[in-house]
Design a protein around this motif. Structure first.
Motif, short mmCIF file in Angstrom:
data_model
loop_
_atom_site.label_atom_id
_atom_site.label_comp_id
_atom_site.label_asym_id
_atom_site.label_seq_id
_atom_site.Cartn_x
_atom_site.Cartn_y
_atom_site.Cartn_z
N GLY A 76 -44.12 63.66 17.46
CA GLY A 76 -43.31 64.43 16.53
C GLY A 76 -44.11 65.48 15.79
N SER A 231 -35.03 69.26 16.38
CA SER A 231 -34.30 68.04 16.09
C SER A 231 -32.92 68.04 16.72
N ASN A 234 -33.19 67.46 20.47
CA ASN A 234 -33.52 66.06 20.75
C ASN A 234 -32.30 65.17 20.59
#
Length: 247
Positions: A76, A231, A234
């Motif tokens: 991350g 984000s 994902n």
């Protein structure tokens, strides 16, 4: 190769690695830009956005200082340091021809400073100070805030006050013991300007542009847009994986 290994290429918008990025929609937008510059026979590795204003006695340039990122977990990324918006004041040459860029004075606005300016101006004035030796503001580089390692009492003060005819007067000065027009002390090695105090009268139309630039920059300076793109992609990839597991 992990997703995190590809993230720096996304954040730097390097078109050399777009084919291997794991985030299709974000990469496709970058790819369009890459195709455009490639068709013009050169490659763009970096961009230097800025907005410049000029008056008879001063040049004022706004430049973004982008946030810094760090690894988070196994693959991350998160924001290590918020960005800032740099104000560069450069006085005009005595002969009236051009500006003395060597005498420029910098002042870096935090995202909270920017929010304060947008909320108060043009109806109310604001004043911001940087005390020498105080490095608690989390700037993106010490040189932009005139930081020293001594207990100096000199402050670099930026003010923006409403003026006549919907103008705003930007002023940058070195103040010691309540007296302006000071020189940077010897311990302040990052700036050597003798131009203080320096002023720039921002016209009403110019302020509308400056305010718009500030507002549009905020999500980038806090890293929101960059990380939200990743984000979101994902999250959609996770949803597609769950759908496939049903068959």
């Amino acid at each position: 190769m992990s997703h995190f290994q590809n993230l720096p290429h996304l954040l730097n918008a390097s078109d050399n690695h777009l084919a291997t990025t794991p985030i299709p929609s974000f990469a496709s937008r970058l790819s369009k830009s890459a195709n455009l510059v490639t068709s013009r026979a050169y490659q763009v590795e970096r961009a230097y956005p800025q907005y410049s204003l000029f008056s008879d006695n001063c040049a004022l340039i706004l430049k973004p200082l982008m946030p810094k990122f760090k690894s988070a977990g196994s693959n991350g990324i998160s924001v290590a340091q918020k960005g800032r918006l740099l104000l560069e004041f450069s006085p005009a040459n005595p002969n009236g021809q051009g500006f003395n860029w060597d005498e420029k004075i910098n002042f870096a606005l935090s995202v909270e400073d920017i929010g304060l300016m947008i909320s108060q101006l043009p109806h109310y004035g604001i004043s911001l100070a940087r005390r020498l030796g105080d490095n608690t503001t989390g700037t993106n580089g010490k040189s932009y805030n005139l930081v020293s390692n001594t207990n100096e009492t000199t402050e670099k003060i930026f003010s923006a006050k409403p003026g006549d005819g919907a103008t705003i007067l930007f002023k940058l000065d070195y103040v010691k013991d309540g007296h302006g027009g000071q020189l940077p002390p010897p311990s302040a090695v990052t700036e050597r300007s003798s131009a203080a105090p320096i002023e720039f009268e921002v016209q009403a139309g110019e302020w509308e542009v400056v305010a718009s630039v500030m507002k549009e920059s905020l999500p980038y300076l806090v890293g929101w847009n960059q990380l939200m793109d990743i984000s979101s992609q994902n999250a959609m990839a996770d949803a597609e994986g769950r759908d496939q597991d049903q068959y």
